[in-house]
Design a protein around this motif. Structure first.
Motif, short mmCIF file in Angstrom:
data_model
loop_
_atom_site.label_atom_id
_atom_site.label_comp_id
_atom_site.label_asym_id
_atom_site.label_seq_id
_atom_site.Cartn_x
_atom_site.Cartn_y
_atom_site.Cartn_z
N VAL A 162 15.42 12.44 4.17
CA VAL A 162 16.62 11.84 3.59
C VAL A 162 16.57 10.32 3.80
CG1 VAL A 162 19.14 11.80 3.64
CG2 VAL A 162 17.91 13.94 4.10
N VAL A 163 16.71 9.59 2.70
CA VAL A 163 16.64 8.13 2.74
C VAL A 163 17.75 7.55 1.88
CG1 VAL A 163 14.12 8.20 3.04
CG2 VAL A 163 15.10 7.96 0.75
N PRO A 164 18.04 6.27 2.05
CA PRO A 164 19.00 5.62 1.15
C PRO A 164 18.46 5.61 -0.29
CG PRO A 164 18.67 4.31 3.13
CD PRO A 164 17.62 5.38 3.15
N ALA A 165 19.37 5.53 -1.25
CA ALA A 165 18.97 5.51 -2.66
C ALA A 165 18.02 4.36 -2.95
CB ALA A 165 20.21 5.43 -3.55
N SER A 166 18.24 3.22 -2.29
CA SER A 166 17.38 2.05 -2.52
C SER A 166 15.94 2.32 -2.09
CB SER A 166 17.93 0.84 -1.78
OG SER A 166 18.01 1.10 -0.38
N SER A 167 15.77 3.08 -1.02
CA SER A 167 14.42 3.39 -0.53
C SER A 167 13.67 4.27 -1.52
CB SER A 167 14.49 4.07 0.83
OG SER A 167 15.06 3.22 1.80
N ARG A 168 14.37 5.27 -2.06
CA ARG A 168 13.72 6.13 -3.05
C ARG A 168 13.38 5.33 -4.31
NH1 ARG A 168 16.32 11.51 -5.75
NH2 ARG A 168 17.67 9.92 -6.69
N ARG A 169 14.28 4.46 -4.73
CA ARG A 169 14.01 3.63 -5.90
C ARG A 169 12.80 2.74 -5.66
NH1 ARG A 169 18.47 1.22 -5.99
NH2 ARG A 169 17.82 -0.71 -4.96
N ASN A 170 12.69 2.17 -4.47
CA ASN A 170 11.55 1.31 -4.16
C ASN A 170 10.23 2.07 -4.18
OD1 ASN A 170 13.24 -0.90 -3.84
ND2 ASN A 170 13.40 -0.68 -1.62
N LEU A 171 10.26 3.32 -3.72
CA LEU A 171 9.05 4.14 -3.77
C LEU A 171 8.60 4.37 -5.21
CD1 LEU A 171 9.83 6.78 -0.99
CD2 LEU A 171 7.95 5.14 -0.98
N TYR A 172 9.54 4.65 -6.08
CA TYR A 172 9.20 4.84 -7.50
C TYR A 172 8.69 3.55 -8.12
CZ TYR A 172 11.07 9.59 -7.91
OH TYR A 172 11.27 10.95 -7.79
N ILE A 173 9.26 2.42 -7.72
CA ILE A 173 8.81 1.13 -8.25
C ILE A 173 7.37 0.86 -7.81
CG2 ILE A 173 9.12 -1.38 -8.09
CD1 ILE A 173 12.14 -0.87 -7.96
N VAL A 174 7.10 1.07 -6.52
CA VAL A 174 5.73 0.88 -6.01
C VAL A 174 4.76 1.80 -6.74
CG1 VAL A 174 4.24 1.19 -3.99
CG2 VAL A 174 6.45 0.06 -3.73
N SER A 175 5.16 3.04 -6.93
CA SER A 175 4.32 3.99 -7.64
C SER A 175 4.01 3.52 -9.05
CB SER A 175 5.02 5.35 -7.69
OG SER A 175 4.39 6.22 -8.60
N ALA A 176 5.03 3.09 -9.78
CA ALA A 176 4.85 2.65 -11.16
C ALA A 176 3.96 1.41 -11.23
CB ALA A 176 6.21 2.36 -11.80
N VAL A 177 4.17 0.46 -10.32
CA VAL A 177 3.38 -0.77 -10.31
C VAL A 177 1.91 -0.44 -10.05
CG1 VAL A 177 2.93 -2.90 -9.03
CG2 VAL A 177 5.28 -2.30 -9.67
N LEU A 178 1.65 0.42 -9.08
CA LEU A 178 0.26 0.78 -8.77
C LEU A 178 -0.42 1.44 -9.96
CD1 LEU A 178 0.63 2.18 -5.13
CD2 LEU A 178 -0.54 0.08 -5.82
N MET A 179 0.28 2.36 -10.61
CA MET A 179 -0.33 3.06 -11.74
C MET A 179 -0.56 2.14 -12.93
SD MET A 179 1.25 6.94 -11.78
CE MET A 179 2.99 6.49 -11.67
N VAL A 180 0.40 1.27 -13.21
CA VAL A 180 0.25 0.36 -14.35
C VAL A 180 -0.86 -0.66 -14.09
CG1 VAL A 180 1.37 -1.47 -15.68
CG2 VAL A 180 2.60 0.65 -15.19
N VAL A 181 -0.82 -1.26 -12.90
CA VAL A 181 -1.85 -2.26 -12.56
C VAL A 181 -3.23 -1.62 -12.56
CG1 VAL A 181 -2.74 -3.74 -10.71
CG2 VAL A 181 -0.30 -3.77 -11.27
N GLY A 182 -3.35 -0.44 -11.94
CA GLY A 182 -4.64 0.23 -11.89
C GLY A 182 -5.16 0.59 -13.27
N LEU A 183 -4.30 1.12 -14.13
CA LEU A 183 -4.74 1.52 -15.46
C LEU A 183 -5.12 0.32 -16.31
CD1 LEU A 183 -5.16 3.75 -17.52
CD2 LEU A 183 -2.74 3.56 -18.15
#
Length: 251
Positions: free
Chosen positions: A26-47
């Protein structure tokens, strides 16, 4: 006696059931949002980086211009001692030893952990990485550096992307994330991922040094590994992260 045996069996069934329940955090909503942002950035940059490298290799321009200068520079650093070190690194992260290491890690972790989610995610993501290289390499069909540059045997298979490097990068980055992402201090996670990335870069340099890959081969593999780790973060977040309620946050 019968009651004790029944209790033990019930306890074993309960632990087995819990093993395949997905752990939740269980985490704050901001923490989950940040995880999704990091995930999206890594996938976009990598691709994007992978596609740029692929286009450069196919057109023999752009980033592919770094291949021969870096290859020549690393070959100029060759020495008997350094070659032994590089050969050991190549063996550890090679197609024989690394799968054994991954298997032992997954089995041990799966048995030792209360929940099997993370070792299973590691196993699946490693399989995705292997499948990606096995599909792309023969389709792209890039030739390796000259046989005269290879130091520990001859390899005539396709070189782009590097299976050695992608396997090492996937294993190091995914393991670092899955282990340290549960720590309360995010700094530890960042340090672990940075160290894992540094070791993956060392493996990449090793493959170029030994004469089996061009620099753009290993750069492409590192790019694909960013996509894989980004996907792992997204799936892990979707499956295990729950948002803390306002009542929990206030308390």
């Amino acid at each position: 006696m019968t009651s004790a045996l029944s209790d033990r069996r019930a306890g074993t069934r309960q632990r087995w059931h819990e093993k395949f329940l997905v752990e939740e955090r269980v985490v704050p909503a901001s923490s989950r949002r940040n995880l999704y942002i990091v995930s999206a950035v890594l996938m976009v940059v990598g691709l994007v980086l992978f596609l740029v490298v692929l286009d450069s290799v196919r057109e023999s321009d752009g980033l592919s211009a770094i291949d021969r200068p870096i290859q020549a520079w690393l070959e100029g650093m060759r020495s008997p001692t350094l070659t032994v070190v590089m050969a050991v690194v190549a063996t550890v992260f090679g197609p024989i030893v690394l799968p054994i290491v991954v298997l032992i890690t997954v089995v041990w972790w799966g048995i030792a952990a209360r929940h099997a989610w993370r070792p299973l995610l590691l196993a699946v993501s490693m399989g995705v990485g292997v499948a990606t290289v096995q599909i792309l390499a023969p389709v792209i069909g890039r030739h390796r550096p000259p046989v005269s540059s290879m130091l520990i045997g001859v390899d005539h298979t396709s070189s782009f992307p590097s299976g050695h490097v992608m396997g090492a990068a996937d294993f190091l980055l995914i393991t670092a994330y899955l282990v340290f992402s549960r720590r309360h201090n995010p700094v530890h996670t960042v340090i672990a991922v940075v160290l894992a990335f540094a070791l993956a870069l060392a493996t990449a340099a090793c493959r170029v040094y030994l004469g089996y890959h061009w620099p753009t081969d290993v750069l492409a593999s590192m790019s694909l590994s960013l996509v894989v780790i980004g996907g792992v973060i997204a799936v892990d977040t979707w499956r295990t992260v729950r948002v803390r309620s306002s009542g929990q946050e206030s308390s």
